[in-house]
Structures are given as structure tokens and as C-alpha cells.
Design a protein around this motif. Structure first.
Motif, PDB file in Angstrom:
ATOM      1  N   LEU A 164       0.909  -1.092  -0.139  1.00  0.00           N
ATOM      2  CA  LEU A 164       0.127  -0.001  -0.189  1.00  0.00           C
ATOM      3  C   LEU A 164       1.030   1.316  -0.143  1.00  0.00           C
ATOM      4  O   LEU A 164       0.129   2.415   0.056  1.00  0.00           O
ATOM      5  N   GLY A 165       2.195   1.071  -0.021  1.00  0.00           N
ATOM      6  CA  GLY A 165       2.998   2.271  -0.395  1.00  0.00           C
ATOM      7  C   GLY A 165       3.738   2.757   0.893  1.00  0.00           C
ATOM      8  O   GLY A 165       4.225   3.887   0.958  1.00  0.00           O
ATOM      9  N   ARG A 166       3.481   2.133   2.043  1.00  0.00           N
ATOM     10  CA  ARG A 166       4.190   2.596   3.202  1.00  0.00           C
ATOM     11  C   ARG A 166       5.836   2.195   3.320  1.00  0.00           C
ATOM     12  O   ARG A 166       6.080   1.223   2.709  1.00  0.00           O
ATOM     13  N   ARG A 167       6.412   2.991   3.540  1.00  0.00           N
ATOM     14  CA  ARG A 167       8.021   3.009   3.629  1.00  0.00           C
ATOM     15  C   ARG A 167       8.529   2.792   4.850  1.00  0.00           C
ATOM     16  O   ARG A 167       8.052   3.361   5.992  1.00  0.00           O
ATOM     17  N   ARG A 168       9.449   1.702   4.814  1.00  0.00           N
ATOM     18  CA  ARG A 168      10.009   1.520   5.896  1.00  0.00           C
ATOM     19  C   ARG A 168      11.720   1.070   5.949  1.00  0.00           C
ATOM     20  O   ARG A 168      11.839   0.241   5.058  1.00  0.00           O
ATOM     21  N   ASP A 169      12.678   1.551   6.749  1.00  0.00           N
ATOM     22  CA  ASP A 169      13.928   1.151   6.634  1.00  0.00           C
ATOM     23  C   ASP A 169      14.219  -0.092   7.334  1.00  0.00           C
ATOM     24  O   ASP A 169      13.860  -0.253   8.474  1.00  0.00           O
ATOM     25  N   VAL A 170      15.039  -1.000   6.534  1.00  0.00           N
ATOM     26  CA  VAL A 170      15.207  -2.350   7.241  1.00  0.00           C
ATOM     27  C   VAL A 170      16.775  -2.493   7.110  1.00  0.00           C
ATOM     28  O   VAL A 170      17.437  -1.985   6.220  1.00  0.00           O
ATOM     29  N   ARG A 171      17.296  -3.058   8.414  1.00  0.00           N
ATOM     30  CA  ARG A 171      18.873  -3.296   8.311  1.00  0.00           C
ATOM     31  C   ARG A 171      19.028  -4.910   8.274  1.00  0.00           C
ATOM     32  O   ARG A 171      20.139  -5.299   8.334  1.00  0.00           O
ATOM     33  N   VAL A 172      18.097  -5.500   8.724  1.00  0.00           N
ATOM     34  CA  VAL A 172      17.857  -7.059   8.669  1.00  0.00           C
ATOM     35  C   VAL A 172      17.181  -7.563   7.901  1.00  0.00           C
ATOM     36  O   VAL A 172      15.950  -7.008   7.995  1.00  0.00           O
ATOM     37  N   VAL A 173      17.382  -8.430   6.917  1.00  0.00           N
ATOM     38  CA  VAL A 173      16.315  -9.086   5.941  1.00  0.00           C
ATOM     39  C   VAL A 173      16.673 -10.565   5.931  1.00  0.00           C
ATOM     40  O   VAL A 173      17.510 -10.928   6.004  1.00  0.00           O
ATOM     41  N   ARG A 174      15.510 -11.241   6.205  1.00  0.00           N
ATOM     42  CA  ARG A 174      15.423 -12.553   6.379  1.00  0.00           C
ATOM     43  C   ARG A 174      14.311 -13.013   5.264  1.00  0.00           C
ATOM     44  O   ARG A 174      13.350 -12.550   5.412  1.00  0.00           O
ATOM     45  N   PHE A 175      14.847 -14.078   4.453  1.00  0.00           N
ATOM     46  CA  PHE A 175      13.868 -14.521   3.412  1.00  0.00           C
ATOM     47  C   PHE A 175      14.100 -15.909   3.018  1.00  0.00           C
ATOM     48  O   PHE A 175      15.299 -16.733   3.531  1.00  0.00           O
ATOM     49  N   HIS A 176      13.362 -16.512   2.490  1.00  0.00           N
ATOM     50  CA  HIS A 176      13.359 -18.019   2.060  1.00  0.00           C
ATOM     51  C   HIS A 176      13.955 -18.293   0.429  1.00  0.00           C
ATOM     52  O   HIS A 176      13.276 -17.505  -0.343  1.00  0.00           O
ATOM     53  N   ALA A 177      14.727 -19.226   0.396  1.00  0.00           N
ATOM     54  CA  ALA A 177      15.161 -19.564  -0.671  1.00  0.00           C
ATOM     55  C   ALA A 177      15.379 -21.014  -0.856  1.00  0.00           C
ATOM     56  O   ALA A 177      15.633 -21.747   0.061  1.00  0.00           O
ATOM     57  N   ASP A 178      14.980 -21.694  -1.927  1.00  0.00           N
ATOM     58  CA  ASP A 178      14.987 -23.037  -2.280  1.00  0.00           C
ATOM     59  C   ASP A 178      16.320 -23.657  -1.869  1.00  0.00           C
ATOM     60  O   ASP A 178      16.770 -24.854  -1.215  1.00  0.00           O
ATOM     61  N   ASP A 179      17.323 -22.982  -2.482  1.00  0.00           N
ATOM     62  CA  ASP A 179      18.616 -23.282  -2.467  1.00  0.00           C
ATOM     63  C   ASP A 179      19.613 -22.142  -1.687  1.00  0.00           C
ATOM     64  O   ASP A 179      20.189 -21.521  -2.143  1.00  0.00           O
ATOM     65  N   ALA A 180      19.341 -22.043  -0.355  1.00  0.00           N
ATOM     66  CA  ALA A 180      19.865 -21.194   0.510  1.00  0.00           C
ATOM     67  C   ALA A 180      21.462 -21.317   0.695  1.00  0.00           C
ATOM     68  O   ALA A 180      22.099 -20.321   0.348  1.00  0.00           O
ATOM     69  N   ASP A 181      21.952 -22.604   0.726  1.00  0.00           N
ATOM     70  CA  ASP A 181      23.385 -22.574   0.601  1.00  0.00           C
ATOM     71  C   ASP A 181      24.099 -22.071  -0.756  1.00  0.00           C
ATOM     72  O   ASP A 181      24.952 -21.307  -0.898  1.00  0.00           O
ATOM     73  N   GLY A 182      23.238 -22.483  -1.827  1.00  0.00           N
ATOM     74  CA  GLY A 182      23.732 -21.864  -3.222  1.00  0.00           C
ATOM     75  C   GLY A 182      23.777 -20.463  -3.307  1.00  0.00           C
ATOM     76  O   GLY A 182      24.871 -19.571  -3.655  1.00  0.00           O
ATOM     77  N   LEU A 183      22.575 -19.890  -2.892  1.00  0.00           N
ATOM     78  CA  LEU A 183      22.535 -18.397  -2.699  1.00  0.00           C
ATOM     79  C   LEU A 183      23.543 -17.870  -1.762  1.00  0.00           C
ATOM     80  O   LEU A 183      24.168 -16.849  -2.336  1.00  0.00           O
ATOM     81  N   VAL A 184      23.836 -18.090  -0.669  1.00  0.00           N
ATOM     82  CA  VAL A 184      24.878 -17.563   0.137  1.00  0.00           C
ATOM     83  C   VAL A 184      26.050 -17.644  -0.299  1.00  0.00           C
ATOM     84  O   VAL A 184      26.903 -16.866  -0.346  1.00  0.00           O
ATOM     85  N   ARG A 185      26.613 -18.960  -0.828  1.00  0.00           N
ATOM     86  CA  ARG A 185      27.827 -19.209  -1.750  1.00  0.00           C
ATOM     87  C   ARG A 185      27.759 -18.099  -2.823  1.00  0.00           C
ATOM     88  O   ARG A 185      28.945 -17.423  -2.988  1.00  0.00           O
TER      89      ARG A 185
END
Length: 192
Positions: A164-185
């Protein structure tokens, strides 16, 4: 009026995602490496779609004596089934995108989260399985199935814009990835 425009634009993005899914295309992954996140929610979305389809049939039977109400509910219920399919489709066609050349990581979910994180702002990236918890100031959880698998800590905040257009600043982002190890590498290699 601005909220209505944002909601209509969101619905259009969902329907475009459904069309792309049907022709097996992805959206916005040119020049980068895609990392999916839809695998963990496929069964749940199929279940929700099935329940919506059963409800459509049940409402048709219950409202057969009232043609006007039957028509209205049939359209609404059918659209509900389409929206469930479109939400899953948007997860498939809009994967996370690591663009090493452009220097950014796009974290996406459905058609309403698209957060660009510049690679130079990433202080650390780690694989971390977490269940969703209460929202904290300065943190963003982009979960799938109530869990996240990658945690990014940033050197300076990035701005997340809500549906809806609300803005917020973030310093920590957590998310899901099917291949989390590959993404981190891949993030580690792209940041070198």
C-alpha cells in the motif's frame, strides 16, 4: 485514490504472472542468476485452490434458487480460484535475483515484495533456518511457509515499500530460498 491504483496494479501484476507461468517464462531475470522460493509452498497453494474450487461448487448448489446471487457468487468464487493460482504463479515467475554485474540482490515474494539490496551494503549473509516471529523494528521477514532460510545483515538500511506504499527502513532481511546454501555461496563470490 492512490491506494486503489496500487491495488489494481497489484492485481494486474498477478494476472501477468499467471500468463507468464502458463507460457513458462520468468519476469525480470535477464542478466542475473535466479534463485527460486516457490517449491516449499506448492502443496499448500494447491490445497487452498482445491478448497476454493469446492466452495465454488457448493455455493452454486446452495444458491441455485436465486439466479442473481448465484451469478455474483460464481464470478467472485471463480476469481478467487484465479487469484490463488496467480499468487503461486507469481512466486514461480518472480524468483530472487542475484545480479553481480548490476551489484544488487532482488528479494521478491509474490507480486508485492521486490526489495533491491545493493551488494556493497551486505555486511553478512548466512544460511539460517528460522520460523516466523513477531515483527521487529528495522527487520523484514519475507517468509514462505512461515519460515526463512537466509539472513542478511546490512551496513546501512535499505527502504522497503509495502503493497500500500508505506515505507520503512530495514537493516536485517530474512527470506526464504529453495537453495539457500547456493544463494549464500553466490553472494559471497559476488561480493569479493
Amino acid at each position: 485514490m492512490r491506494v486503489a491504483r496500487r491495488l489494481v496494479a497489484h492485481e494486474v501484476r498477478l494476472l501477468v504472472s499467471l500468463a507468464l507461468w502458463m507460457v513458462r517464462r520468468t519476469q525480470g531475470v535477464d542478466g542475473g542468476r535466479a534463485f527460486g522460493y516457490a517449491r516449499g509452498q506448492g502443496a499448500m497453494m494447491a490445497g487452498v485452490g482445491f478448497v476454493c474450487a469446492v466452495e465454488t461448487v457448493a455455493m452454486s448448489v446452495l444458491l441455485r434458487e436465486w439466479p442473481a446471487a448465484h451469478a455474483v457468487f460464481l464470478v467472485l468464487d471463480a476469481y478467487g480460484v484465479v487469484v490463488v493460482m496467480a499468487r503461486h504463479a507469481s512466486s514461480v515467475v518472480r524468483p530472487h535475483l542475484l545480479d553481480a554485474q548490476g551489484g544488487s540482490l532482488r528479494i521478491r515474494r509474490y507480486a508485492h515484495v521486490d526489495l533491491r539490496v545493493p551488494l556493497e551494503r551486505i555486511a553478512s549473509a548466512r544460511r539460517e533456518l528460522r520460523m516466523t516471529r513477531e515483527r521487529a523494528d528495522g527487520e523484514l521477514d519475507v517468509e514462505v511457509g512461515s519460515q526463512t532460510t537466509v539472513t542478511l545483515e546490512l551496513t546501512e538500511p535499505v527502504t522497503h515499500v509495502t503493497l500500500l506504499g508505506r515505507r520503512r527502513d530495514v537493516r536485517v532481511v530474512r527470506f526464504h530460498a529453495d537453495d539457500a546454501d547456493g544463494l549464500v555461496r553466490a553472494l559471497g563470490q559476488a561480493r569479493v
